[in-house]
Design a protein around this motif. Structure first.
Motif: not given
Ligand SMILES: C[S@@+](CC[C@H](N)C(=O)[O-])C[C@H]1O[C@@H](n2cnc3c(N)ncnc32)[C@H](O)[C@@H]1O
Length: 265
Positions: A113, A116-121, A159, A161, A165, A169
């Motif tokens: 959490c 962000n969208e870019a760093d999670l993968p 964020r 989940f 989501d 991933l």
């Protein structure tokens, strides 16, 4: 990262007693036992271990090969008070932390959490790279936006989940979700009510965002015990529940993932 230092202090003080942490720690340990039986020498990494409550619980239960990392120097200092083997590392730099070591189990509870969208993968991919072929990733995460409240502001999460989501991933990182459930279903009306009340207080200006309080506080002993027993009973009766403020997952590493896909094919 949690910007309010008092939140680490509360976590350190309460995680051994508060019903929510007890349930989570027991659930993680049960998942490890289901996969590895009575082995206590398996290599376990708690990634984003906070003040060390999970590692401390595993140490008390006889696990001997425990490592932790966290990006907060304050959290790591609390871990050292517990004599745990924990290093201050930003998870974005996980690849550079003891790169030759692989783990049977990586625990990553309530950390995604902060990404962000870019760093999670990339984080999930680097966790996957650090698992042994038969290893598992165990991850609890806050769930459903409807549970947003002052708690989220106080601990600085960005964020929440849904299981969906992770549908892409995890496979993108070569992982397979072996088990997932939301929890606690039985307590969700109470938690929902509390969080909606917290939001109303912010909306009408009865409380400023900078005064927001987390839900990490000790209720009376009897209430703490009742809440613990309700969730424990729920878990015994129902293997999966469809709703709750948290999402608990056990995720298989590479070789188990291939086996699971093979089983389905
Ligand atoms: C909500 S706490 C959860 C702590 C612990 N896993 C638990 O279950 O009690 C989130 C933890 O993630 C850590 N964290 C957040 N972002 C991080 C990052 N980029 N690198 C390392 N640790 C991070 C925070 O310092 C904090 O200790």
């Amino acid at each position: 990262m949690i910007s309010r230092l008092e939140e680490y202090e509360k976590m350190f003080r309460l995680e051994g007693q508060l019903w929510w942490y007890r349930i989570l720690h027991e659930r993680v340990e049960e998942s490890i036992r289901q996969r590895f039986g009575n082995r206590r020498d398996i290599a376990i990494l708690d990634a984003g271990c906070g003040t060390g409550g999970m590692l401390d619980c595993l140490h008390r239960r006889g696990y001997t090969n425990l490592r932790g990392i966290d990006g907060s120097a304050e959290a790591v200092a609390f871990c050292h008070e517990r004599h745990l083997s924990v290093t201050c590392v930003n998870l974005n730099d996980l690849a550079t932390f003891e790169p030759e070591v692989r783990y049977d189990v990586i625990i990553c509870n309530d950390v995604f959490c902060y990404f962000n969208e870019a760093d999670l993968p990339p984080l999930i991919t680097s966790l996957a790279h650090r698992l042994k072929p038969d290893g598992i990733l165990i991850s609890n995460n806050n769930a459903f936006n409807v549970f947003q409240g002052q708690h989220d502001i106080a601990v600085g999460v960005i964020r929440r989940f849904m299981l969906a989501d992770f549908d892409q991933l995890m496979p993108a990182a070569g992982l397979y979700i072996a088990y997932a459930t939301y929890w606690s279903f039985a307590l969700s009306p109470m938690i929902l009510g509390m969080r909606q009340w917290q939001r109303l207080q912010l909306r009408v200006g009865w409380r400023k965002p900078e005064e927001a309080q987390s839900d990490v506080y000790m209720p009376s002993t009897w209430l703490n015990e009742i809440l613990y027993r309700i969730v424990k009973s729920e878990q015994k009766l129902l293997r999966r529940t469809p709703f709750g403020s948290s999402l608990f997952m056990v995720v298989d590493g590479h070789s188990q993932a291939l086996r699971s896909i093979g089983d389905r094919g």
